[in-house]
Design a protein around this motif. Structure first.
Motif, PDB file in Angstrom:
ATOM      1  N   ASP A   1      40.177  24.726 -16.766  1.00 38.28           N
ATOM      2  CA  ASP A   1      38.995  24.747 -17.592  1.00 38.28           C
ATOM      3  C   ASP A   1      37.937  25.322 -16.667  1.00 38.28           C
ATOM      4  O   ASP A   1      38.137  25.624 -15.634  1.00 38.28           O
ATOM      5  CB  ASP A   1      38.775  23.107 -17.746  1.00 38.28           C
TER       6      ASP A   1
ATOM      7  N   TYR B   1      38.056  20.358 -24.320  1.00 36.54           N
ATOM      8  CA  TYR B   1      36.859  19.941 -24.767  1.00 36.54           C
ATOM      9  C   TYR B   1      36.741  20.537 -26.312  1.00 36.54           C
ATOM     10  O   TYR B   1      36.014  20.137 -26.940  1.00 36.54           O
ATOM     11  CB  TYR B   1      35.584  20.375 -24.137  1.00 36.54           C
ATOM     12  N   GLY B   2      37.687  21.598 -26.476  1.00 37.25           N
ATOM     13  CA  GLY B   2      37.631  22.124 -27.994  1.00 37.25           C
ATOM     14  C   GLY B   2      36.278  22.897 -28.118  1.00 37.25           C
ATOM     15  O   GLY B   2      35.759  23.533 -27.253  1.00 37.25           O
ATOM     16  N   PRO B   3      35.828  22.904 -29.525  1.00 35.51           N
ATOM     17  CA  PRO B   3      34.758  23.708 -29.701  1.00 35.51           C
ATOM     18  C   PRO B   3      33.396  23.486 -29.136  1.00 35.51           C
ATOM     19  O   PRO B   3      32.347  23.957 -29.375  1.00 35.51           O
ATOM     20  CB  PRO B   3      34.639  23.938 -31.318  1.00 35.51           C
ATOM     21  N   GLU B   4      33.348  22.181 -28.842  1.00 32.90           N
ATOM     22  CA  GLU B   4      32.215  21.545 -28.479  1.00 32.90           C
ATOM     23  C   GLU B   4      32.179  20.881 -27.090  1.00 32.90           C
ATOM     24  O   GLU B   4      32.034  19.837 -26.743  1.00 32.90           O
ATOM     25  CB  GLU B   4      31.499  20.512 -29.476  1.00 32.90           C
TER      26      GLU B   4
ATOM     27  N   MET C   1      37.985  14.707 -25.695  1.00 34.12           N
ATOM     28  CA  MET C   1      38.888  15.518 -25.499  1.00 34.12           C
ATOM     29  C   MET C   1      40.343  15.053 -25.171  1.00 34.12           C
ATOM     30  O   MET C   1      40.432  13.774 -24.790  1.00 34.12           O
ATOM     31  CB  MET C   1      38.484  16.411 -23.914  1.00 34.12           C
ATOM     32  N   THR C   2      41.185  15.982 -25.346  1.00 33.66           N
ATOM     33  CA  THR C   2      42.617  15.444 -24.967  1.00 33.66           C
ATOM     34  C   THR C   2      43.113  16.613 -23.668  1.00 33.66           C
ATOM     35  O   THR C   2      42.657  17.470 -23.548  1.00 33.66           O
ATOM     36  CB  THR C   2      43.659  15.354 -25.996  1.00 33.66           C
TER      37      THR C   2
ATOM     38  N   GLU D   1      45.689  18.211 -24.059  1.00 31.84           N
ATOM     39  CA  GLU D   1      46.376  19.251 -24.810  1.00 31.84           C
ATOM     40  C   GLU D   1      45.324  20.489 -25.209  1.00 31.84           C
ATOM     41  O   GLU D   1      45.336  21.633 -25.087  1.00 31.84           O
ATOM     42  CB  GLU D   1      47.091  18.912 -25.995  1.00 31.84           C
ATOM     43  N   THR D   2      43.986  19.934 -25.821  1.00 34.56           N
ATOM     44  CA  THR D   2      42.918  20.727 -26.386  1.00 34.56           C
ATOM     45  C   THR D   2      41.742  20.837 -25.477  1.00 34.56           C
ATOM     46  O   THR D   2      40.793  21.618 -25.666  1.00 34.56           O
ATOM     47  CB  THR D   2      42.442  20.216 -27.779  1.00 34.56           C
TER      48      THR D   2
END
Length: 254
Positions: A147, A7-10, A1-2, A4-5
């Motif tokens: 988050d 954990y994203g989709p996963e 992860m970053t 900015e994004t």
């Protein structure tokens, strides 16, 4: 992860202790400058917590705990978590060495008051996290509301676990009526449970309340209603932030 994004989709397919899908973290904010919260509200919340037998995190600065020995004893005797913080009004705009001294002073005062060092610290800014890493001994930082799961922030190549917050009893932009706050918590829990069951895995739900507001009768009643609703769900567990942090550090190391 970053940063900015996320954990994203996963996201990690977490299962909390006992197999729970949603871990609820209840945080009580205490300031002795709030006279109602210090005199009456905090004790209504303490009695409420005792009644339901749930672990909580108390967010307070060390100097305020030193001025309230009965509260310090309650936190310690009941095994609750304590997250340290700067003196109110001292966390913004401090020079680096001033803030370092503020953290050291707060830690010392907390240890004098409770006999224990806090596992976490409220850290809204990068400089605070860097100073926490310099100090060492912390399991986690809180502050960001960005988050539904803990994550690691990287500052100058050093990783620190962030246990985020979200649901606030008195958002500054638009105060929420107690009944609506309680209903909103139930809706959030329902959605997080359904989302976790459908595939992404476990979620964390942070509920942040203030002694001066949620310690009043009507908000306290709304909080009781939510706790009873949550405790009736078999896939829900109440964990304080140190418990969440320790689980994440052990199961999802940086």
């Amino acid at each position: 992860m970053t940063d900015e994004t996320g954990y994203g989709p996963e996201p990690p397919r977490a299962r909390w202790p006992g197999g729970a899908l949603v871990a609820i973290s209840l945080v009580i904010g205490y300031e002795d400058s709030d006279s109602y919260g210090a005199r009456a509200g905090i004790w209504r919340l303490c009695r409420l917590i005792d009644r339901y037998g749930i672990p909580v995190t108390v967010a307070a600065c060390g100097r305020h705990l030193e001025r309230n020995p009965p509260l310090s004893a309650w936190i310690t005797d009941h095994g609750h978590d304590l997250i340290g913080r700067h003196e109110p009004g001292m966390g913004t705009g401090l020079a680096r060495e001033q803030e370092r001294a503020e953290i050291a002073t707060g830690l010392a005062a907390t240890e004098r008051a409770t006999g224990q060092r806090p596992h976490g610290w409220l850290a809204y800014y990068r400089q605070t996290r860097e100073l926490m890493a310099d100090e060492g001994g912390f399991w986690y930082a809180s502050g960001p509301a960005d988050d539904d799961l803990p994550y690691y922030a990287t500052d100058h190549g050093r990783k620190l676990l962030i246990v985020p917050g979200l649901h606030d009893d008195t958002p500054l932009s638009q105060p929420v009526a107690p009944r609506h706050f309680g209903e909103g918590l139930q809706l959030s829990l329902d959605y997080l449970l359904e989302e976790a069951r459908s595939g992404p895995g476990g979620r964390m739900m942070s509920v942040d309340v203030r002694a001066g507001y949620s310690g009043q009768p009507a908000p306290a009643a709304a909080l009781c209603g939510f706790i009873e609703y949550a405790q009736a769900q078999p896939e829900v567990a109440f964990l304080h932030r140190a418990g969440i942090a320790r689980f994440w550090l052990d199961c999802y190391p940086a």
